[in-house]
Design a protein around this motif. Structure first.
Motif, mmCIF file in Angstrom:
data_model
loop_
_atom_site.group_PDB
_atom_site.id
_atom_site.type_symbol
_atom_site.label_atom_id
_atom_site.label_comp_id
_atom_site.label_asym_id
_atom_site.label_seq_id
_atom_site.Cartn_x
_atom_site.Cartn_y
_atom_site.Cartn_z
ATOM 1 N N LYS A 1 0.824 -1.096 0.098
ATOM 2 C CA LYS A 1 -0.021 0.076 -0.131
ATOM 3 C C LYS A 1 0.715 1.422 0.102
ATOM 4 N N ARG A 2 2.240 1.259 -0.033
ATOM 5 C CA ARG A 2 3.017 2.307 0.102
ATOM 6 C C ARG A 2 2.783 3.210 -1.420
ATOM 7 N N GLU A 3 2.529 2.713 -2.200
ATOM 8 C CA GLU A 3 2.334 3.294 -3.455
ATOM 9 C C GLU A 3 1.191 4.211 -3.546
ATOM 10 N N ASP A 4 0.063 3.487 -2.829
ATOM 11 C CA ASP A 4 -0.984 4.352 -2.955
ATOM 12 C C ASP A 4 -1.104 5.705 -1.632
ATOM 13 N N VAL A 5 -0.383 5.615 -0.693
ATOM 14 C CA VAL A 5 -0.568 6.678 0.204
ATOM 15 C C VAL A 5 -0.219 7.860 -0.265
ATOM 16 N N VAL A 6 0.719 7.963 -1.348
ATOM 17 C CA VAL A 6 1.110 9.094 -1.814
ATOM 18 C C VAL A 6 0.156 9.777 -2.967
ATOM 19 N N LYS B 1 -7.969 9.757 12.823
ATOM 20 C CA LYS B 1 -7.283 10.756 12.942
ATOM 21 C C LYS B 1 -7.306 12.077 12.193
ATOM 22 N N PRO B 2 -6.872 13.235 12.601
ATOM 23 C CA PRO B 2 -7.011 14.529 11.676
ATOM 24 C C PRO B 2 -5.981 14.319 10.444
ATOM 25 N N GLY B 3 -6.733 15.032 9.575
ATOM 26 C CA GLY B 3 -5.815 15.076 8.298
ATOM 27 C C GLY B 3 -6.664 15.120 7.228
ATOM 28 N N THR B 4 -6.052 15.286 6.036
ATOM 29 C CA THR B 4 -6.766 15.295 4.808
ATOM 30 C C THR B 4 -6.271 14.445 3.920
ATOM 31 N N GLY B 5 -5.212 13.744 4.012
ATOM 32 C CA GLY B 5 -4.573 12.614 3.107
ATOM 33 C C GLY B 5 -3.815 13.139 2.011
ATOM 34 N N LEU B 6 -3.314 14.722 2.172
ATOM 35 C CA LEU B 6 -2.584 15.106 0.975
ATOM 36 C C LEU B 6 -1.283 15.652 1.348
ATOM 37 N N GLY B 7 -0.799 15.199 2.677
ATOM 38 C CA GLY B 7 0.655 15.523 2.916
ATOM 39 C C GLY B 7 1.354 14.822 2.242
#
Length: 460
Positions: A397-402, A414-420
């Protein structure tokens, strides 16, 4: 004939044929002039020798010299004639009438007959030099043009054969090379039609020869990869915006409804504060999207300068030490001093901050919750690594998280937008580097941790 390659090749062949034809005629004319000059020089030498023989011994010596020379193989033409053209002596049976009418070179060549013709009616041509003795006799010293004509014909035939061979070779080479080039162009056209039809996974063929076709195909393939990545990102953004922004917008609406229905000032104020917080989160999300778009479009590529990345990393650690301490984390750093890269200070600082912020959220080690930032040189490259001892990310899943809005926390607890990480990846693409994700501790199964490394290329 509609293809540029065929038209250019045809033009090349026409120009080649014209140049070759000019060369044939030029060399032939040059050979003729050279032969004519050599013939005249030889005859002039003969005339000088005969005049000296006459001056030395009179007609007796002259006759003897001319007889000796006429009897040699391949002899020139020697004639003694009266002023009216009657031949008294020589190795010629007859000459064209009027030849002896004037002295000097005979121009144009004249016809003559040999003693050995025996009924052969073929004309023989010669050039000669005629001079007059003091007794009125005419002396003709000439040269048959048969051998020079044969030589000129031989040169012309040789040049024509060479021209034919070169022309045939040019046609064969043109057909072979042109056909190969046209096949490659056809393959490129076929792939282009599939791309136009919407299949952006298609790539232009590369033969591996490294020629201009391959270089063009490689550049276009890189462009297609870029376009495919941007289109995929756009598609994901459209899908994820509909999914991820629907929830905060719904919460925003509900809080606005609570504010309207609130019976007292305190509840309304609480609802309005919630609306402001949700609005701030939405603004941060859109700001992140705008920043990623700017980075991916390359609109800030001209702002790259030589900067001290060691100082940038140190500032980020100093900024986040209180945040990590408040979260009960230990933030360690090992930063090699004086390292520099060519980049944008704001973007690199933002990328490091994103990595540290993610590590603060997900560092969940049981014994010691730890974040470590390292900056060092790896060969010619410079690497900034942020490691934590949290749950990590599975390798698959490491290619997907970017990708944008992708979060492994399906519950969004957890807080966040998934854009970091998307922003960090875009920043590294802009700087010609790469983003690497790996496990901090491969041996641990419960808390393997995650190490995110920003690798910058060597400075020019």
């Amino acid at each position: 004939m509609k293809s540029t390659a065929v038209r250019l090749s045809a033009l090349y062949i026409i120009l080649f044929a014209l140049c070759a034809a000019f060369l044939v005629f030029y060399v032939t004319a040059l050979s003729e002039r050279l032969l004519d000059q050599q013939t005249r020089e030889s005859l002039q030498t003969e005339v000088s020798d005969i005049e000296r023989a006459y001056n030395r011994g009179g007609m007796t010596t002259l006759m003897r010299v001319m007889e000796r020379r006429a009897s040699q193989p391949g002899a020139n033409l020697y004639v003694i004639a009266s002023p009216v053209g009657e031949i008294f002596a020589g190795n010629v049976a007859s000459v064209q009438p009027g030849v002896f009418d004037k002295e000097g070179w005979t121009m144009p060549p004249f016809r003559y007959e040999r003693f050995t013709d025996n009924g052969d009616t073929r004309p023989h041509l010669a050039i000669a030099y005629i001079f007059k003795l003091d007794n009125g006799l005419r002396i003709l010293v000439g040269r048959d043009l048969g051998e020079p004509a044969k030589f000129r014909l031989l040169v012309r035939k040789a040049l024509m054969v060479a021209l034919a061979i070169m022309g045939g070779g040019a046609l064969i080479i043109w057909f072979a090379i042109g056909r190969n080039a046209l096949k490659r162009i056809d393959r490129v056209s076929a792939a282009s039609r599939k791309i136009i039809a919407g299949d952006l996974s298609q790539r232009l063929p590369v033969s591996g020869s490294g020629d201009e076709f391959d270089r063009l195909s490689e550049n276009l393939n890189e462009m297609l990869c870029r376009i495919e990545k941007l289109n995929e990102g756009l598609r994901q953004v459209s899908d994820n915006i509909a999914h991820d922004l629907k929830t905060p917008l719904t919460r925003l609406r509900n809080k606005a409804a609570d504010a309207l229905s609130g019976s007292d000032e305190t509840s309304r104020r609480t609802a309005l504060e919630g609306i402001i917080a949700e609005s701030d989160q939405l603004i941060r999300t859109f700001n992140a999207l705008l920043m990623i778009s700017r980075v991916e479009s390359g609109s800030i590529a001209a702002e790259l300068t030589d900067l001290d990345v060691s100082a940038v990393a140190s500032d980020a650690v100093e900024l986040y030490e209180p945040v990590a301490e408040d979260a009960g984390l230990a933030l360690e750093s090992r930063i090699a001093p004086g390292l520099s890269v060519r980049g944008n200070r704001e973007l690199i600082g933002q990328a490091i901050a994103n990595l540290i912020d993610n590590a603060v959220k997900y560092a969940d080690g049981t014994d010691k919750r730890l974040i470590r930032l390292t900056l060092d040189r790896r060969g010619g490259e410079i690497a900034i690594a942020v490691a934590d001892n949290g749950p990590g990310i599975p390798a698959e899943k490491r290619e997907d998280v970017v990708k944008r809005f992708v979060r492994l926390d399906a519950s969004r607890s957890k807080p966040g937008t998934g854009l970091g990480l998307s922003l960090v990846s875009a920043v590294m693409d802009l700087h010609g580097g790469r983003l690497e994700l790996s496990a901090t501790d491969e041996a641990s199964t419960d808390f393997p941790g995650l190490t995110v490394t920003m690798v910058f290329p060597p400075s020019a």
